[in-house]
Motif scaffolding. Structure first.
Motif, PDB file in Angstrom:
ATOM      1  N   MET A  22     -45.803 -85.918 -25.992  1.00 23.47           N
ATOM      2  CA  MET A  22     -44.507 -86.551 -25.836  1.00 23.47           C
ATOM      3  C   MET A  22     -44.120 -87.205 -27.155  1.00 23.47           C
ATOM      4  N   ALA A  23     -42.833 -87.131 -27.444  1.00 23.91           N
ATOM      5  CA  ALA A  23     -42.283 -87.786 -28.627  1.00 23.91           C
ATOM      6  C   ALA A  23     -41.358 -88.912 -28.173  1.00 23.91           C
ATOM      7  N   TYR A  24     -41.088 -89.810 -29.108  1.00 20.24           N
ATOM      8  CA  TYR A  24     -40.238 -90.962 -28.828  1.00 20.24           C
ATOM      9  C   TYR A  24     -39.067 -90.976 -29.809  1.00 20.24           C
ATOM     10  N   TRP A  25     -37.927 -91.501 -29.327  1.00 22.66           N
ATOM     11  CA  TRP A  25     -36.687 -91.451 -30.097  1.00 22.66           C
ATOM     12  C   TRP A  25     -35.893 -92.728 -29.906  1.00 22.66           C
ATOM     13  N   LEU A  26     -34.823 -92.855 -30.671  1.00 20.80           N
ATOM     14  CA  LEU A  26     -33.863 -93.938 -30.495  1.00 20.80           C
ATOM     15  C   LEU A  26     -32.471 -93.334 -30.571  1.00 20.80           C
ATOM     16  N   PHE A  27     -31.643 -93.681 -29.589  1.00 22.62           N
ATOM     17  CA  PHE A  27     -30.258 -93.206 -29.503  1.00 22.62           C
ATOM     18  C   PHE A  27     -29.342 -94.414 -29.675  1.00 22.62           C
ATOM     19  N   LYS A  28     -28.457 -94.350 -30.657  1.00 21.20           N
ATOM     20  CA  LYS A  28     -27.549 -95.458 -30.936  1.00 21.20           C
ATOM     21  C   LYS A  28     -26.156 -95.150 -30.417  1.00 21.20           C
ATOM     22  N   SER A  29     -25.538 -96.166 -29.826  1.00 22.18           N
ATOM     23  CA  SER A  29     -24.167 -96.013 -29.359  1.00 22.18           C
ATOM     24  C   SER A  29     -23.433 -97.335 -29.461  1.00 22.18           C
ATOM     25  N   GLU A  30     -22.175 -97.252 -29.820  1.00 22.94           N
ATOM     26  CA  GLU A  30     -21.325 -98.432 -29.784  1.00 22.94           C
ATOM     27  C   GLU A  30     -20.987 -98.682 -28.317  1.00 22.94           C
ATOM     28  N   PRO A  31     -21.285 -99.871 -27.791  1.00 26.89           N
ATOM     29  CA  PRO A  31     -21.050-100.113 -26.364  1.00 26.89           C
ATOM     30  C   PRO A  31     -19.595 -99.954 -25.947  1.00 26.89           C
ATOM     31  N   SER A  32     -18.670-100.102 -26.880  1.00 25.95           N
ATOM     32  CA  SER A  32     -17.263 -99.903 -26.532  1.00 25.95           C
ATOM     33  C   SER A  32     -16.935 -98.421 -26.315  1.00 25.95           C
ATOM     34  N   THR A  33     -17.802 -97.545 -26.837  1.00 27.00           N
ATOM     35  CA  THR A  33     -17.629 -96.102 -26.671  1.00 27.00           C
ATOM     36  C   THR A  33     -18.484 -95.574 -25.521  1.00 27.00           C
ATOM     37  N   TRP A  34     -19.753 -95.934 -25.504  1.00 21.10           N
ATOM     38  CA  TRP A  34     -20.683 -95.512 -24.451  1.00 21.10           C
ATOM     39  C   TRP A  34     -21.764 -96.567 -24.347  1.00 21.10           C
ATOM     40  N   SER A  35     -21.785 -97.287 -23.240  1.00 21.27           N
ATOM     41  CA  SER A  35     -22.706 -98.409 -23.079  1.00 21.27           C
ATOM     42  C   SER A  35     -23.905 -98.040 -22.201  1.00 21.27           C
ATOM     43  N   TRP A  36     -24.859 -98.946 -22.172  1.00 23.22           N
ATOM     44  CA  TRP A  36     -26.003 -98.780 -21.286  1.00 23.22           C
ATOM     45  C   TRP A  36     -25.530 -98.651 -19.833  1.00 23.22           C
TER      46      TRP A  36
END
Length: 141
Positions: A1-15
């Motif tokens: 398994m590999a691990y990653w980080l996904f960045k998003s501006e919460p005003s565009t796509w939030s948790w």
């Protein structure tokens, strides 16, 4: 398994937007950076990632799982661009900020600490464990 980080501006796509998609998940579309796209091409089903809110909060707020491997990005007809689908696994009990990461010596080489602009990036297993500990996140077996 590999691990990653996904960045998003919460005003565009939030948790919260990600969570609302349930187990079906959602395309991580709109990425127009070759390095980020290439990272997505490396992803396998079941890989885990951190969901990071960029802009003002700059913090890891949740954990996601890759639920569909790289495929054409539906937001463009340009065949160069591909994306994966991700689904929410669980929230980070205590969000881990960029400042927290920069203050932790064992994360000094982390991509996030050294290249805050890259929207999809790898995370080492050691970095994954440190951030999970900082955020109080316990992986379920």
């Amino acid at each position: 398994m590999a691990y990653w980080l996904f960045k998003s501006e919460p005003s565009t796509w939030s948790w919260d937007d990600q969570v609302s998609k349930g187990d079906a998940g959602e395309e991580w579309d709109g990425v127009r950076n070759y390095q980020a796209r290439n990272h997505m091409r490396e992803m396998k089903l079941g890989d885990l990632g951190f969901f990071y809110h960029s802009q003002k909060d700059k913090e890891i707020v949740g954990v996601v799982e890759v639920c569909a491997e790289a495929h054409p990005d539906s937001t463009t007809d340009d065949e160069r661009w591909e994306c994966v689908d991700i689904k929410a696994v669980g929230p980070m009990p205590k969000p881990v900020t960029l400042a927290d990461c920069k203050a932790e010596p064992s994360l000094a080489e982390m991509v996030l600490v050294n290249n805050t602009r890259l929207s999809v990036q790898p995370v080492s297993e050691a970095e994954w464990q440190v951030i999970c500990a900082l955020g109080g996140y316990s992986q379920k077996a």
